[in-house]
Design a protein around this motif. Sequence first.
Motif, PDB file in Angstrom:
ATOM      1  N   TYR A 336      -8.144   8.228   8.337  1.00 47.12           N
ATOM      2  CA  TYR A 336      -8.540   9.639   8.243  1.00 47.12           C
ATOM      3  C   TYR A 336      -7.400  10.507   7.719  1.00 47.12           C
ATOM      4  CZ  TYR A 336      -9.801  14.356   9.619  1.00 47.12           C
ATOM      5  OH  TYR A 336     -10.040  15.700   9.609  1.00 47.12           O
ATOM      6  N   ASN A 337      -6.190  10.312   8.234  1.00 51.85           N
ATOM      7  CA  ASN A 337      -5.045  11.087   7.773  1.00 51.85           C
ATOM      8  C   ASN A 337      -3.788  10.460   8.348  1.00 51.85           C
ATOM      9  OD1 ASN A 337      -3.700  13.082   6.353  1.00 51.85           O
ATOM     10  ND2 ASN A 337      -4.948  14.751   7.164  1.00 51.85           N
ATOM     11  N   LEU A 362       0.125   0.585   5.198  1.00 48.52           N
ATOM     12  CA  LEU A 362       0.539   1.971   5.396  1.00 48.52           C
ATOM     13  C   LEU A 362       0.750   2.675   4.062  1.00 48.52           C
ATOM     14  CD1 LEU A 362       3.146   1.386   8.267  1.00 48.52           C
ATOM     15  CD2 LEU A 362       0.677   1.786   8.450  1.00 48.52           C
ATOM     16  N   GLY A 363       0.110   3.823   3.921  1.00 47.76           N
ATOM     17  CA  GLY A 363       0.223   4.599   2.690  1.00 47.76           C
ATOM     18  C   GLY A 363       1.116   5.810   2.855  1.00 47.76           C
ATOM     19  N   VAL A 393       1.760   1.334   0.313  1.00 42.54           N
ATOM     20  CA  VAL A 393       1.079   1.749  -0.909  1.00 42.54           C
ATOM     21  C   VAL A 393       1.393   3.211  -1.200  1.00 42.54           C
ATOM     22  CG1 VAL A 393      -1.040   2.226   0.399  1.00 42.54           C
ATOM     23  CG2 VAL A 393      -1.161   1.935  -2.078  1.00 42.54           C
ATOM     24  N   GLY A 394       1.759   3.481  -2.439  1.00 37.86           N
ATOM     25  CA  GLY A 394       2.056   4.836  -2.863  1.00 37.86           C
ATOM     26  C   GLY A 394       3.535   5.013  -3.165  1.00 37.86           C
ATOM     27  N   PRO A 395       3.878   6.002  -3.973  1.00 39.12           N
ATOM     28  CA  PRO A 395       5.281   6.180  -4.387  1.00 39.12           C
ATOM     29  C   PRO A 395       6.224   6.493  -3.238  1.00 39.12           C
ATOM     30  CG  PRO A 395       3.907   8.033  -5.096  1.00 39.12           C
ATOM     31  CD  PRO A 395       2.982   6.974  -4.623  1.00 39.12           C
ATOM     32  N   ARG A 396       5.778   7.211  -2.235  1.00 39.68           N
ATOM     33  CA  ARG A 396       6.648   7.543  -1.107  1.00 39.68           C
ATOM     34  C   ARG A 396       6.793   6.371  -0.150  1.00 39.68           C
ATOM     35  NH1 ARG A 396       3.386  11.431  -2.723  1.00 39.68           N
ATOM     36  NH2 ARG A 396       4.148  13.555  -3.099  1.00 39.68           N
ATOM     37  N   GLY A 442      -5.157  12.103   1.086  1.00 40.44           N
ATOM     38  CA  GLY A 442      -5.169  12.053  -0.369  1.00 40.44           C
ATOM     39  C   GLY A 442      -5.272  10.662  -0.946  1.00 40.44           C
ATOM     40  N   LEU A 443      -4.929   9.624  -0.175  1.00 41.05           N
ATOM     41  CA  LEU A 443      -5.009   8.249  -0.669  1.00 41.05           C
ATOM     42  C   LEU A 443      -6.405   7.660  -0.531  1.00 41.05           C
ATOM     43  CD1 LEU A 443      -1.881   8.660  -0.195  1.00 41.05           C
ATOM     44  CD2 LEU A 443      -1.781   6.188   0.110  1.00 41.05           C
TER      45      LEU A 443
END
Length: 455
Positions: A336-337, A362-363, A393-396, A442-443
């Motif tokens: 969810y967030n 984990l994003g 996953v994701g740039p951060r 956002g993911l």
Amino acid sequence: MFTHEDVLQALADDLRCAHPGTAGTVYPRAVVDSRQVQPGDLFVGLRGERHDGSDFAPEAIARGAAGVLVERPPAAPCAAAVYVVPDSLRALHALARHVWRQHPLPTLSITGTVGKTSTKEVAARLFSHRYRVLTSEGGLNGEIGMPLVLLRREPAHEFAVIELGMYRRGEIALQCELAPPRYGIVTNIGYTHMERLGSVEAIVAAKQELVEHVPPEGTVALNGDDPRVLAMRAAARGRVLTYGTSSVCDVRGTGLESHGRAGIAFTLWAGGRSVRVRAPLPGPHNLYTCLAAATAALADGFSLEEIAVGLAEAVNPLRLQFLDGPHGTLIIDDTYNASPASMAAALRVLAEQRAGRRIAVLGDMLELGAVEEECHRELGRQAAAVVDLLFTVGPRARWAAEAARAAGLDAVQHLPSKEGLATAVRAALRPGDAVLLKGSRGLALETVVAELLEG
């Protein structure tokens, strides 16, 4: 619900009708996404950074909207009522304010960095034991979502439980002006929204707007274990009740037991009396969710026994859903967030699982501003202490991957985006594994959950 006449009265100073509509028309709700329009709705076309909602009025009408509230009328004639205003967001606020003033409800408003949606869900279920409750669906909040909730009020409703979100100073004050709260809850203060507000102090000031708007005859429930929240009592005009585990809190939880997916048990103390509570909410962090809801209920006159019964039936459909995955695996859907605090809480839930292996997907955590790198690195260190296999996953999230490896976890895979993520996770699964998936809204990692369940 509201009527054509409500729209005319609320917007009289700014309104010009391109099509007058029909007297007596009743709108069941207002919506801002043309894809979600159902027959009879009022579509509100908001102007955004990339799109102008007025452009989507024809689609909304085609889907059955009985009226559209826009800044530019549709080019083609239509049967729907067309209300044209210079500022559709301001008009939405004016309409919600007008409708709520005609038929106000006693209102519990909830804000905080983490846990406000969970607290809203649990409080709404608890208060439904005494009232017919109006509450938002999911995380509908803020200067757009909250007025949409108000416009869904029906004659049968007796009480409102509303979540207050914000991206800037003044947004919570606006929402309190639209629907003045009788009760308020502030759950905690953390780093989310640092990117927009710039400092923790600014976040505190923004959240404190709720405390300042609870009237002298009302009650605000403050997390007594969070120093930043506790300090807000100085700004309160009404009664303050604190909750937490500290002995100085007015409402306390002691003897916490966490039973994995079965939920938690604890002893609830207030006014020198106590009752044992069992709540089907997984994770020790949900003690605070229960205490916040219980404190508001006590302020409204609930007994401890009533609260125990209500919390025993509490549900939170948005957080930590336990699902049967492929090949005898357990999927923990917490997509969810995400924030630093909620990530840590979810990892604690994963750590409780008696599983073959513990796997975390984990994003990115968004809106953390200047502290985003350190928060992600701390997440990686926390994950390394819990999991056997980590996907990021994701740039951060690459910072989390780097920190996890530095902490001694070798089984780490980083993906720049969620493309191919479900395939990679599915290939790694073994019978008996428990898999936690979590990332910022956002993911949209719920699509990865769906792919895993299909496999």
